[in-house]
Design an enzyme around this catalytic site. Structure first.
Site, PDB file in Angstrom:
ATOM      1  N   PRO A 256      22.246  88.410  11.902  1.00 46.92           N
ATOM      2  CA  PRO A 256      22.361  88.737  10.481  1.00 46.92           C
ATOM      3  C   PRO A 256      22.548  87.493   9.602  1.00 46.92           C
ATOM      4  CG  PRO A 256      23.761  90.157  11.816  1.00 46.92           C
ATOM      5  CD  PRO A 256      23.288  89.043  12.707  1.00 46.92           C
ATOM      6  N   GLU A 257      21.588  87.239   8.737  1.00 47.83           N
ATOM      7  CA  GLU A 257      21.726  86.208   7.709  1.00 47.83           C
ATOM      8  C   GLU A 257      21.467  86.891   6.376  1.00 47.83           C
ATOM      9  OE1 GLU A 257      20.132  82.350   8.563  1.00 47.83           O
ATOM     10  OE2 GLU A 257      20.331  82.590  10.721  1.00 47.83           O
TER      11      GLU A 257
ATOM     12  N   LYS B 128      25.986  86.762   2.860  1.00 47.46           N
ATOM     13  CA  LYS B 128      26.146  87.522   4.100  1.00 47.46           C
ATOM     14  C   LYS B 128      27.160  88.653   3.955  1.00 47.46           C
ATOM     15  CE  LYS B 128      25.135  83.442   6.897  1.00 47.46           C
ATOM     16  NZ  LYS B 128      25.585  82.607   8.038  1.00 47.46           N
TER      17      LYS B 128
ATOM     18  N   ARG C 292      28.091  74.450  15.576  1.00 43.38           N
ATOM     19  CA  ARG C 292      26.957  75.356  15.736  1.00 43.38           C
ATOM     20  C   ARG C 292      25.838  74.622  16.462  1.00 43.38           C
ATOM     21  NH1 ARG C 292      27.234  79.400  11.883  1.00 43.38           N
ATOM     22  NH2 ARG C 292      25.637  80.418  13.136  1.00 43.38           N
TER      23      ARG C 292
ATOM     24  N   ASN D 110      22.436  79.751  10.735  1.00 38.56           N
ATOM     25  CA  ASN D 110      22.010  78.703  11.655  1.00 38.56           C
ATOM     26  C   ASN D 110      20.501  78.693  11.889  1.00 38.56           C
ATOM     27  OD1 ASN D 110      23.191  76.520  13.019  1.00 38.56           O
ATOM     28  ND2 ASN D 110      22.902  77.527  14.991  1.00 38.56           N
TER      29      ASN D 110
END
Length: 257
Positions: free
Chosen positions: A2-3, A51, A247, A162
């Protein structure tokens, strides 16, 4: 993952299914709000902010953040759920539909008037009607950290995660370790805005223009595989604002300099 585009699409689906309907079932399975009941109130609508997802019911807002694995699913009343009951964190039902929040990391109920207090720190949102690329560029360009880290900081610009960071930096030919002030930030954000808007209504996000499994990204998730442009093996590393929040990064050492 989910972005911003995923959350935008989720909000749109919830809005189309629930807006204007009266709540007949309201169940938050989190200790702080377990006794809350908005049954009888009318659902004003649902919007996304980066988000974050905001479902407005009466004078209250159900705020949720999907994180890595969360999702909102729609069912007809009485329809069998396709997931275990223990994964459910929130239920908002009407006479015709039930919205089920599954594996949601953050669930909280706040007055709608307090939304800005909760999310006012966020940077401009490329999927919002008030998208301000100049302000986003100002914030991002003033961040002295690497561009990958700065792009993920939701206080600079909200909605990119990311996968977007890896893919946008590849498309612009920028190493993820490059300091943000050394990057053509307006051009990067222009590409990012166009890309996330193109993906916002797609079921399957794509950066290559190909909507097939294993063909939708240039570098993300492709460590030690040949670059689609030059054949050089894609590299994998880690970056983060601090060692506890690093990340995974992916880049092509030939195409990104």
């Amino acid at each position: 993952m989910p972005e911003g585009d995923t959350v935008f699409r989720t909000a749109l689906r919830l809005h189309e299914a629930l807006a204007g309907e009266v709540v007949t079932r309201f169940d938050l399975r989190v200790p702080a709000f377990a006794t809350a009941d908005l049954s009888g109130d009318t659902i004003g609508g649902c919007v996304s902010r980066g988000k974050h997802l905001l479902l407005r019911v009466g004078e209250m807002t159900l705020h949720s953040h999907l994180r890595m694995d969360g999702a909102w699913l729609l069912y007809r009343p009485g329809e069998k759920w396709r997931h275990p009951d223990f994964k459910v964190r929130a239920i908002v039902g009407t006479a015709d539909r039930e919205a089920i929040g599954v594996d949601i990391a953050e669930v909280e109920l706040i007055p709608t008037s307090a939304e800005d207090q909760l999310l006012g720190h966020l940077g401009p949102d490329p999927l919002a009607d008030d998208w301000d690329p100049a302000e986003a560029a100002r914030r991002l360009g003033a961040d002295g950290r690497s561009i990958h880290v700065a792009l993920l900081d939701q206080r600079n610009v909200t909605g990119f995660g990311n996968e977007y960071a890896a893919e946008l930096l590849f498309l612009r030919g920028i190493l993820p370790t490059t300091p943000a002030p050394e990057v053509d930030v307006p051009a990067l954000l222009d590409l990012g805005g166009r890309t996330i808007r193109a993906n916002r209504l797609r079921m399957n996000r794509t950066f290559t223009g190909v909507d097939r499994p294993g063909r939708s990204t240039w570098v993300y998730g492709r460590a030690n595989r040949p670059c689609r442009r030059c054949g050089t093996l894609i590299r994998r590393g880690e970056q983060g604002a601090d060692p506890t929040r690093e990340r995974v990064t992916f880049w092509c050492p030939s195409c990104q300099r």
